[in-house]
Write a protein that holds these residues in place. Structure first.
Motif, PDB file in Angstrom:
ATOM      1  N   THR A  19       0.807  -1.216   0.000  1.00  0.00           N
ATOM      2  CA  THR A  19       0.000   0.000   0.000  1.00  0.00           C
ATOM      3  C   THR A  19       0.842   1.268   0.000  1.00  0.00           C
ATOM      4  N   LEU A  20       2.164   1.161   0.186  1.00  0.00           N
ATOM      5  CA  LEU A  20       3.010   2.347   0.236  1.00  0.00           C
ATOM      6  C   LEU A  20       3.120   2.996  -1.137  1.00  0.00           C
ATOM      7  N   ASP A  21       2.989   4.319  -1.155  1.00  0.00           N
ATOM      8  CA  ASP A  21       3.023   5.055  -2.423  1.00  0.00           C
ATOM      9  C   ASP A  21       4.166   6.069  -2.400  1.00  0.00           C
ATOM     10  N   ARG A  22       3.898   7.334  -2.578  1.00  0.00           N
ATOM     11  CA  ARG A  22       4.956   8.341  -2.748  1.00  0.00           C
ATOM     12  C   ARG A  22       5.439   8.894  -1.403  1.00  0.00           C
ATOM     13  N   PRO A  23       6.785   9.008  -1.212  1.00  0.00           N
ATOM     14  CA  PRO A  23       7.323   9.508   0.049  1.00  0.00           C
ATOM     15  C   PRO A  23       7.612  11.013   0.027  1.00  0.00           C
ATOM     16  N   TYR A  24       7.460  11.643   1.196  1.00  0.00           N
ATOM     17  CA  TYR A  24       7.757  13.065   1.367  1.00  0.00           C
ATOM     18  C   TYR A  24       8.531  13.275   2.671  1.00  0.00           C
ATOM     19  N   TYR A  25       9.428  14.263   2.667  1.00  0.00           N
ATOM     20  CA  TYR A  25      10.132  14.652   3.882  1.00  0.00           C
ATOM     21  C   TYR A  25       9.354  15.776   4.565  1.00  0.00           C
ATOM     22  N   LEU A  26       9.349  15.746   5.906  1.00  0.00           N
ATOM     23  CA  LEU A  26       8.745  16.830   6.673  1.00  0.00           C
ATOM     24  C   LEU A  26       9.854  17.598   7.385  1.00  0.00           C
ATOM     25  N   GLU A  27       9.842  18.916   7.225  1.00  0.00           N
ATOM     26  CA  GLU A  27      10.801  19.783   7.907  1.00  0.00           C
ATOM     27  C   GLU A  27      10.058  20.623   8.934  1.00  0.00           C
ATOM     28  N   PRO A  28      10.601  20.758  10.153  1.00  0.00           N
ATOM     29  CA  PRO A  28       9.937  21.619  11.138  1.00  0.00           C
ATOM     30  C   PRO A  28       9.897  23.056  10.641  1.00  0.00           C
ATOM     31  N   ASP A  29       8.760  23.708  10.814  1.00  0.00           N
ATOM     32  CA  ASP A  29       8.573  25.066  10.307  1.00  0.00           C
ATOM     33  C   ASP A  29       8.199  26.005  11.462  1.00  0.00           C
ATOM     34  N   SER A  30       9.067  26.081  12.445  1.00  0.00           N
ATOM     35  CA  SER A  30       8.843  26.971  13.586  1.00  0.00           C
ATOM     36  C   SER A  30      10.188  27.350  14.177  1.00  0.00           C
ATOM     37  N   SER A  31      10.166  28.327  15.070  1.00  0.00           N
ATOM     38  CA  SER A  31      11.418  28.787  15.675  1.00  0.00           C
ATOM     39  C   SER A  31      12.059  27.709  16.537  1.00  0.00           C
ATOM     40  N   SER A  32      11.220  26.809  17.097  1.00  0.00           N
ATOM     41  CA  SER A  32      11.739  25.718  17.914  1.00  0.00           C
ATOM     42  C   SER A  32      11.227  24.382  17.379  1.00  0.00           C
ATOM     43  N   PRO A  33      12.122  23.419  17.115  1.00  0.00           N
ATOM     44  CA  PRO A  33      11.695  22.116  16.593  1.00  0.00           C
ATOM     45  C   PRO A  33      11.313  21.126  17.691  1.00  0.00           C
ATOM     46  N   LYS A  34      11.063  21.602  18.904  1.00  0.00           N
ATOM     47  CA  LYS A  34      10.858  20.689  20.028  1.00  0.00           C
ATOM     48  C   LYS A  34       9.682  19.747  19.800  1.00  0.00           C
ATOM     49  N   ALA A  35       8.540  20.258  19.339  1.00  0.00           N
ATOM     50  CA  ALA A  35       7.370  19.404  19.108  1.00  0.00           C
ATOM     51  C   ALA A  35       7.661  18.361  18.039  1.00  0.00           C
ATOM     52  N   TYR A  36       8.421  18.760  17.020  1.00  0.00           N
ATOM     53  CA  TYR A  36       8.815  17.853  15.940  1.00  0.00           C
ATOM     54  C   TYR A  36       9.683  16.726  16.487  1.00  0.00           C
ATOM     55  N   VAL A  37      10.698  17.086  17.291  1.00  0.00           N
ATOM     56  CA  VAL A  37      11.608  16.094  17.860  1.00  0.00           C
ATOM     57  C   VAL A  37      10.875  15.190  18.840  1.00  0.00           C
ATOM     58  N   LEU A  38       9.923  15.763  19.595  1.00  0.00           N
ATOM     59  CA  LEU A  38       9.137  14.963  20.533  1.00  0.00           C
ATOM     60  C   LEU A  38       8.366  13.866  19.802  1.00  0.00           C
ATOM     61  N   LEU A  39       7.701  14.232  18.717  1.00  0.00           N
ATOM     62  CA  LEU A  39       6.935  13.239  17.958  1.00  0.00           C
ATOM     63  C   LEU A  39       7.870  12.193  17.360  1.00  0.00           C
ATOM     64  N   ARG A  40       9.015  12.622  16.839  1.00  0.00           N
ATOM     65  CA  ARG A  40       9.973  11.686  16.244  1.00  0.00           C
ATOM     66  C   ARG A  40      10.474  10.672  17.272  1.00  0.00           C
ATOM     67  N   GLN A  41      10.846  11.162  18.435  1.00  0.00           N
ATOM     68  CA  GLN A  41      11.354  10.264  19.471  1.00  0.00           C
ATOM     69  C   GLN A  41      10.263   9.356  20.025  1.00  0.00           C
ATOM     70  N   THR A  42       9.037   9.858  20.070  1.00  0.00           N
ATOM     71  CA  THR A  42       7.918   9.038  20.542  1.00  0.00           C
ATOM     72  C   THR A  42       7.662   7.870  19.601  1.00  0.00           C
ATOM     73  N   LEU A  43       7.704   8.142  18.298  1.00  0.00           N
ATOM     74  CA  LEU A  43       7.513   7.077  17.309  1.00  0.00           C
ATOM     75  C   LEU A  43       8.628   6.040  17.415  1.00  0.00           C
ATOM     76  N   GLU A  44       9.847   6.509  17.621  1.00  0.00           N
ATOM     77  CA  GLU A  44      10.981   5.588  17.749  1.00  0.00           C
ATOM     78  C   GLU A  44      10.850   4.724  18.998  1.00  0.00           C
ATOM     79  N   ARG A  45      10.494   5.342  20.122  1.00  0.00           N
ATOM     80  CA  ARG A  45      10.447   4.613  21.394  1.00  0.00           C
ATOM     81  C   ARG A  45       9.305   3.605  21.413  1.00  0.00           C
ATOM     82  N   THR A  46       8.182   3.935  20.806  1.00  0.00           N
ATOM     83  CA  THR A  46       7.017   3.046  20.850  1.00  0.00           C
ATOM     84  C   THR A  46       6.968   2.071  19.685  1.00  0.00           C
ATOM     85  N   ASP A  47       7.897   2.232  18.699  1.00  0.00           N
ATOM     86  CA  ASP A  47       7.899   1.408  17.492  1.00  0.00           C
ATOM     87  C   ASP A  47       6.522   1.424  16.830  1.00  0.00           C
TER      88      ASP A  47
END
Length: 282
Positions: free
Chosen positions: A104-132
């Protein structure tokens, strides 16, 4: 890279402003059509079948035809749809990563944080990694609602669009309905063959040979004034045996295993003198 979409990734009350970039690019040799007689470029025009006039792209709308009636949809109609106006990538649920069917996988895209602080972005990334887990998200892009898988690749969040369930065709082949008996020896030889080919996957080792040959052919034609005999380079060598059915499975497996072992032994033989010289020198 140029961002193709800007919005926010949302899950619960967490809002992550992001920019979206295409993660892939096409390197195929661009080709166009010409008139075989004189090499003239073939052009296509948008012609109205009612008045025969060529219609500028700006004057073209989209339409739906049910066979009896036609409904015309203007650009303003489509832009007014609520889902098209949305600038959110909404997390629907978090699922075990192994539940995402690769088909079912189709076209891939990169997401770049678009704010002065990437903390929320990094939080979500680390959460996905930790919970698999992989986040299943929904968003709108280019007048189409899309389902996608949000996962981690290195330090970057990757958004990969998914095909809808009804877009994946079910496979049903009569030949697979017939009972097939595989002997333990055949399975053992087949596993041995797999082992002989085992390696860590490195995509950088593989290239698009057709595109390379196409570029070589084009360069040669340019150099020789469009007079090139390609029969030796791009001939029919090897095509005669391609696609033939293997009747003796055991024989094919044994031959494959032996050939693979011989190739590996030859590599080790070539490498061993070098090792021996290095040892002697020390």
């Amino acid at each position: 890279m140029r961002a193709i979409w800007k919005g926010a990734l949302t899950f619960g009350l967490v809002n992550v402003p992001v920019k979206v970039y295409s993660a892939i690019e096409d390197h195929d040799v661009p080709l166009h059509q010409v008139h075989a007689a004189d090499g003239g470029r073939i052009r296509y025009q948008r012609v109205c079948e009612l008045d025969g006039e060529v219609v500028p792209y700006a004057d073209i709308d989209k339409a739906y035809d049910d066979g009896e009636r036609t409904v015309v949809l203007t650009a303003e109609d489509l832009a007014a749809l609520p889902s098209e106006r949305s600038r959110e990538i909404e997390v629907v649920e978090f699922v075990p990563s192994d539940q995402i069917d690769l088909l079912t996988l189709d076209r891939p895209y990169y997401l770049e944080p678009d704010s002065s602080s990437p903390k929320a972005y990094v939080l979500l990334r680390q959460t996905l990694e930790r919970t698999d887990r992989t986040a299943v998200v929904r968003f709108s892009l280019r007048q189409k609602t899309r389902l996608a898988a949000l996962r981690v690749r290195g330090d970057v969040l990757v958004l990969q669009t998914l095909l809808w369930a009804d877009e994946v065709r079910q496979a049903s082949f009569a030949a697979l309905d017939e009972p097939v008996k595989i002997s333990d020896k055949e399975l053992e030889l087949s596993a041995s063959l797999v082992e002989s080919f085992s390696a860590d996957f490195d995509p950088g080792q593989f290239v698009d040979e057709y595109q390379q040959e196409l570029r070589t052919l084009i360069d040669a034609k340019l150099e020789k004034g469009d007079a090139l005999d390609t029969s030796e380079t791009f001939g029919e060598k090897g095509e005669k045996d391609a696609g033939g059915e293997v009747i003796d499975l055991m024989a094919a497996l044994k031959a494959s295993v032996e050939r693979s072992r011989a190739a590996r032994a030859e590599k080790e033989k070539v490498a061993s003198p070098k090792k021996g010289k290095a040892t002697k020198a020390s």
